[in-house]
Write a protein that holds these residues in place. Structure first.
Motif, mmCIF file in Angstrom:
data_model
loop_
_atom_site.group_PDB
_atom_site.id
_atom_site.type_symbol
_atom_site.label_atom_id
_atom_site.label_comp_id
_atom_site.label_asym_id
_atom_site.label_seq_id
_atom_site.Cartn_x
_atom_site.Cartn_y
_atom_site.Cartn_z
ATOM 1 N N LEU A 1 0.838 -1.211 0.000
ATOM 2 C CA LEU A 1 0.000 0.000 0.000
ATOM 3 C C LEU A 1 0.873 1.262 0.000
ATOM 4 C CD1 LEU A 1 -2.869 1.085 0.153
ATOM 5 C CD2 LEU A 1 -2.734 0.977 2.627
ATOM 6 N N SER B 1 2.737 1.643 -3.366
ATOM 7 C CA SER B 1 1.902 2.103 -4.476
ATOM 8 C C SER B 1 1.474 3.555 -4.259
ATOM 9 C CB SER B 1 0.682 1.194 -4.652
ATOM 10 O OG SER B 1 -0.057 1.177 -3.469
ATOM 11 N N GLY C 1 -5.944 -0.876 -10.267
ATOM 12 C CA GLY C 1 -6.442 -0.666 -8.904
ATOM 13 C C GLY C 1 -7.032 -1.944 -8.345
ATOM 14 N N MET C 2 -7.710 -2.707 -9.228
ATOM 15 C CA MET C 2 -8.307 -3.959 -8.783
ATOM 16 C C MET C 2 -7.206 -4.954 -8.384
ATOM 17 S SD MET C 2 -11.171 -5.942 -10.943
ATOM 18 C CE MET C 2 -12.400 -4.706 -11.107
ATOM 19 N N LEU D 1 -4.229 -4.283 -7.361
ATOM 20 C CA LEU D 1 -3.622 -3.789 -6.117
ATOM 21 C C LEU D 1 -4.505 -4.122 -4.917
ATOM 22 C CD1 LEU D 1 -1.477 -2.012 -4.768
ATOM 23 C CD2 LEU D 1 -2.737 -0.007 -5.518
ATOM 24 N N SER D 2 -5.807 -3.820 -5.050
ATOM 25 C CA SER D 2 -6.727 -4.044 -3.927
ATOM 26 C C SER D 2 -6.832 -5.532 -3.586
ATOM 27 C CB SER D 2 -8.126 -3.511 -4.253
ATOM 28 O OG SER D 2 -8.042 -2.157 -4.552
ATOM 29 N N ILE E 1 -3.730 -6.649 -1.682
ATOM 30 C CA ILE E 1 -3.745 -6.189 -0.286
ATOM 31 C C ILE E 1 -4.799 -6.970 0.500
ATOM 32 C CG2 ILE E 1 -4.135 -4.186 1.219
ATOM 33 C CD1 ILE E 1 -3.108 -2.433 -1.081
ATOM 34 N N LEU E 2 -5.967 -7.186 -0.133
ATOM 35 C CA LEU E 2 -7.032 -7.964 0.503
ATOM 36 C C LEU E 2 -6.518 -9.356 0.867
ATOM 37 C CD1 LEU E 2 -10.105 -8.165 1.190
ATOM 38 C CD2 LEU E 2 -10.436 -9.099 -1.089
ATOM 39 N N ASN F 1 -4.325 -9.208 3.881
ATOM 40 C CA ASN F 1 -5.121 -8.894 5.077
ATOM 41 C C ASN F 1 -5.905 -10.107 5.557
ATOM 42 O OD1 ASN F 1 -4.404 -6.248 5.576
ATOM 43 N ND2 ASN F 1 -5.947 -5.393 4.214
ATOM 44 N N LEU F 2 -6.543 -10.832 4.614
ATOM 45 C CA LEU F 2 -7.329 -12.011 4.999
ATOM 46 C C LEU F 2 -6.430 -13.095 5.578
ATOM 47 C CD1 LEU F 2 -9.851 -12.356 2.013
ATOM 48 C CD2 LEU F 2 -10.324 -11.507 4.315
ATOM 49 N N ASP G 1 -5.328 -11.983 9.027
ATOM 50 C CA ASP G 1 -6.418 -12.150 10.001
ATOM 51 C C ASP G 1 -6.570 -13.611 10.390
ATOM 52 O OD1 ASP G 1 -6.950 -9.517 10.030
ATOM 53 O OD2 ASP G 1 -8.860 -9.613 8.942
ATOM 54 N N ARG H 1 -3.814 -14.668 12.637
ATOM 55 C CA ARG H 1 -3.976 -14.100 13.980
ATOM 56 C C ARG H 1 -4.998 -14.911 14.780
ATOM 57 N NH1 ARG H 1 -5.472 -8.036 13.945
ATOM 58 N NH2 ARG H 1 -7.266 -8.996 12.969
ATOM 59 N N GLN I 1 -14.255 -13.378 16.960
ATOM 60 C CA GLN I 1 -14.451 -11.958 16.697
ATOM 61 C C GLN I 1 -14.413 -11.696 15.214
ATOM 62 O OE1 GLN I 1 -12.002 -9.402 19.012
ATOM 63 N NE2 GLN I 1 -12.453 -10.504 20.865
ATOM 64 N N SER J 1 -8.499 -2.695 2.514
ATOM 65 C CA SER J 1 -7.726 -3.231 1.395
ATOM 66 C C SER J 1 -7.724 -2.325 0.170
ATOM 67 C CB SER J 1 -8.266 -4.608 0.994
ATOM 68 O OG SER J 1 -8.247 -5.462 2.105
ATOM 69 N N PRO K 1 -6.900 0.866 -1.652
ATOM 70 C CA PRO K 1 -6.097 2.074 -1.430
ATOM 71 C C PRO K 1 -6.938 3.327 -1.642
ATOM 72 C CG PRO K 1 -5.075 0.629 -3.052
ATOM 73 C CD PRO K 1 -6.435 0.093 -2.796
ATOM 74 N N PHE L 1 -6.363 6.133 -2.958
ATOM 75 C CA PHE L 1 -6.314 6.809 -4.255
ATOM 76 C C PHE L 1 -7.164 6.085 -5.298
ATOM 77 C CE2 PHE L 1 -3.073 3.871 -5.757
ATOM 78 C CZ PHE L 1 -2.325 3.598 -4.625
ATOM 79 N N TRP L 2 -7.280 4.765 -5.156
ATOM 80 C CA TRP L 2 -8.129 4.050 -6.119
ATOM 81 C C TRP L 2 -9.601 4.299 -5.808
ATOM 82 C CZ3 TRP L 2 -10.656 -1.146 -6.527
ATOM 83 C CH2 TRP L 2 -11.011 -1.434 -7.842
ATOM 84 N N ARG M 1 -16.617 -3.035 17.127
ATOM 85 C CA ARG M 1 -17.414 -4.266 17.145
ATOM 86 C C ARG M 1 -16.862 -5.220 18.202
ATOM 87 N NH1 ARG M 1 -16.347 -9.216 15.154
ATOM 88 N NH2 ARG M 1 -18.087 -10.592 14.631
#
Lengths: 289, 320
Positions: free
Chosen positions: A220, A223, A261-262, A264-265, A268-269, A272-273, A276, A279, A289, B147, B149, B151-152, B207
């Motif tokens: 993130l 970019s 952008g897709m 990249l997202s 990152i997703l 993150n998943l 998580d 964790r 939770q 997730s 960004p 800017f996007w 939450r």
């Protein structure tokens, strides 16, 4: 639930992976991260065109069978640039995460093990680094050092140093009072052996979670810097820089802004998943939770 | 409480000293001749400068002094309000920064409002309907918000709301006191883009705080007494989970200030962060130093206030 609890016992990594495999969202994360690594590794073979090949005759084409994600204002194939962009994101994030961890984790260990004034000095320095909001320190460092891979690695890793140092320090403080450490001291083990062979293996779990989540943050920040024109010079295929150049013609060729952008997202997703999920496996406080 | 406030204030001093040191040392990282860089010349200009002019520049910029002397001189100047002269506008850096500061604060405050307006209802719904559709929707929003960004997200919102629907302007600024309606129209998109990631983070945090509170005995007692559910959710569970979330809100303000660089550039918002970027593009180092210092100092002070507020709000801490 019972299986989750079992994973945090002494049975170790194999059972932890078993628990992870039963978490559907974490599996989606594994899939997305694997796709990212696979694309980055095989970019030259997967990409249908050269990412910086300019063909003005096909400029600004919408997605078609020839160009699945369309072309940009210079006629460059967006799919090829997205594929090669994964490679850039991979190199930047792996370097930055490793650099941050290589410096931050030993600093945190030192802080937690030595305690006293060493702990105080290291932690105040980390507090000062944390005093810079989010991406600001990275931006300031790249502004001073100039763009390029080494600058990006340093800038991103410096902003993640305090995080590693704090997690490593907390893990060290928790472990160093355990009986097995005292047992090591009694048999005359040196400080180096105590830390590297006794304590370190028991701190791997929280550090692995932090490393995974930090990949998302490194990608993130990298970019964002590229988007601001502080990353690699053109025509390097870079998701952030490509999004920035797509801004001007967005009304006429939205695909140039949508696909990088897709990618990249989703990357990152994925991290993150996965982070998580890991964790949940390692940290009982996050159950349910 | 007073003792805590005093000790917390004292803790800020070493942090701010290191912050100023980092900002000062940033200039030593700049590649090339520092004399030329600080005077606003490029490396190619060295040929056109005589040795006398060069020595005069070294003397004027104080670069013939040892680095620690220069640091204390620079720090002294900062305290006296002499932040240097911008190389591009030739105006005092402090004047430039102060003229841009309100725009950054309006944006950060509006983004914080967006964060709270999104995170509070979503987290309450998610906790009330745990493991049901509202919970899954809120958590999906949270993961996506973290997730995507900013800017996007900004580009997509500009594409939809400015270019296709024509509802909101994609660029520009209006003074909130002279043209309040125009200001509102201009700030909606930047505030949503800037606040979305913080909203996602806060939703997750609130939450889990709500779930923790809902499992407590006093909530069970409230249900047993037959109190209305809305009262239990808002007055009891939410209020108590908010106390713990205040620290997170403080940290999120840092994200907003850091993230504002991108949002200000994307939406042409004339704040300090946009000025920082303009300074970077034109290699205006006094301006860069000043802008970084202002943003970092704002963050440190906001966190100090949030910490004090946290202590003051929570009676368990206030009376301990």
């Amino acid at each position: 639930m019972a299986a989750r609890r079992a994973a945090t016992g002494a049975s170790g990594w194999a059972r932890a992976f078993g628990v992870l495999a039963r978490n559907r969202l974490a599996l989606v994360g594994v899939g997305l991260v694997s796709l990212f690594v696979f694309t980055a590794g095989l970019a030259p073979w997967l990409s249908p065109y050269e990412p910086d090949r300019i063909t003005i005759t096909v400029a600004m084409q919408p997605p078609s069978l020839d160009h699945w994600m369309g072309t940009d204002h210079l006629g460059r194939d967006i799919l090829s640039r997205v594929i090669h962009g994964a490679r850039i994101a991979f190199v930047v994030s792996v370097g930055a995460v490793l650099l941050g961890a290589t410096i931050g984790i030993p600093l945190g260990f030192l802080s937690g093990y030595a305690r006293g004034w060493v702990d105080h000095a290291v932690m105040r320095l980390m507090d000062a680094l944390l005093a810079f909001p989010g991406r600001l320190l990275a931006i300031a460092l790249v502004a001073a050092m100039g763009g390029g891979l080494l600058s990006l690695w340093i800038a991103i890793s410096v902003s993640s140093l305090p995080k590693y140092a704090r997690i490593a320090r907390a893990a060290m403080l928790e472990q160093r009072e355990r009986d097995y450490v005292y047992a090591g001291q009694v048999v005359g083990e040196s400080h180096t052996v105590l830390v590297s062979r006794y304590i370190f293996p028991n701190t791997v779990a929280p550090l692995t979670v932090a490393l995974t989540i930090d990949f998302a943050s490194a990608i993130l920040i990298a970019s964002s810097l590229s988007f601001l024109g502080l990353g690699f010079p053109p025509p390097t295929p870079d998701w952030g820089a490509d999004l920035s150049s797509a801004m001007d013609g967005m009304e006429f060729m939205p695909w140039a802004a949508i696909f990088p952008g897709m990618a990249l997202s989703l990357t990152i997703l994925g991290f993150n998943l996965l982070g998580d999920g890991m964790r949940d496996v390692f940290d009982p406080r996050h159950y349910d939770q | 409480m007073l003792n805590y406030a005093a000790s917390r204030l004292l803790q800020v001093i070493p942090v701010m000293v290191i912050v100023t040191l980092i900002v000062f040392l940033l200039m030593s990282l700049v590649p090339g001749d520092p004399v030329l860089v600080l005077a606003g010349f490029g490396p190619e200009d060295r040929q056109g400068i005589s040795q006398e002019q060069y020595d005069a520049l070294v003397n004027r910029l104080g670069l013939d002094q040892p680095i620690h002397v220069r640091y204390f001189q620079w720090l002294g100047n900062i305290f006296r309000g002499d932040w240097g002269i911008s190389l591009t506008s030739q105006r005092p850096v402090l004047t430039e920064l102060l003229s841009r500061y309100p725009a950054t604060i309006y944006l950060a405050a509006s983004a914080m409002l967006v964060t709270l307006f999104m995170a509070i209802p979503l987290s309450i719904l998610a906790a009330r309907f745990q493991n049901k559709i509202p919970d899954y929707s809120a958590m999906s929003f949270a993961v996506l918000g973290l997730s995507i960004p900013n800017f996007w997200l900004g580009l997509i919102l500009i594409l939809v709301f400015s270019l296709h629907l024509g509802w909101l302007p994609s660029i520009g600024y209006a003074d909130p006191f002279d043209q309040p309606l125009e200001f509102l129209r201009h700030i909606i998109l930047p505030a949503v883009v800037l606040g979305a990631a913080s909203a996602a983070q806060l939703t997750r945090y609130l939450r889990s705080g709500m779930l923790e509170q809902l499992g407590e005995d006093y909530i069970r007692m409230a249900y047993a007494k037959g109190l209305p559910e809305l009262l239990i959710m808002f007055k009891y569970a939410f209020r108590n989970s908010l106390i713990a979330a205040i620290t997170v809100i403080g940290l999120e303000i840092g994200q907003l200030l850091g993230g504002s660089t991108i949002v200000e550039v994307l939406f042409g918002w004339p704040g300090v962060a946009k000025m920082l970027l303009d300074g970077i593009y034109s290699r205006d180092f006094p301006l860069i130093q000043g802008a970084v210092l202002v943003l970092a100092a704002t963050y440190v002070l906001v966190n100090l206030l949030v910490d004090l507020l946290y202590r003051w709000i929570d009676p368990r801490v206030r009376f301990s």
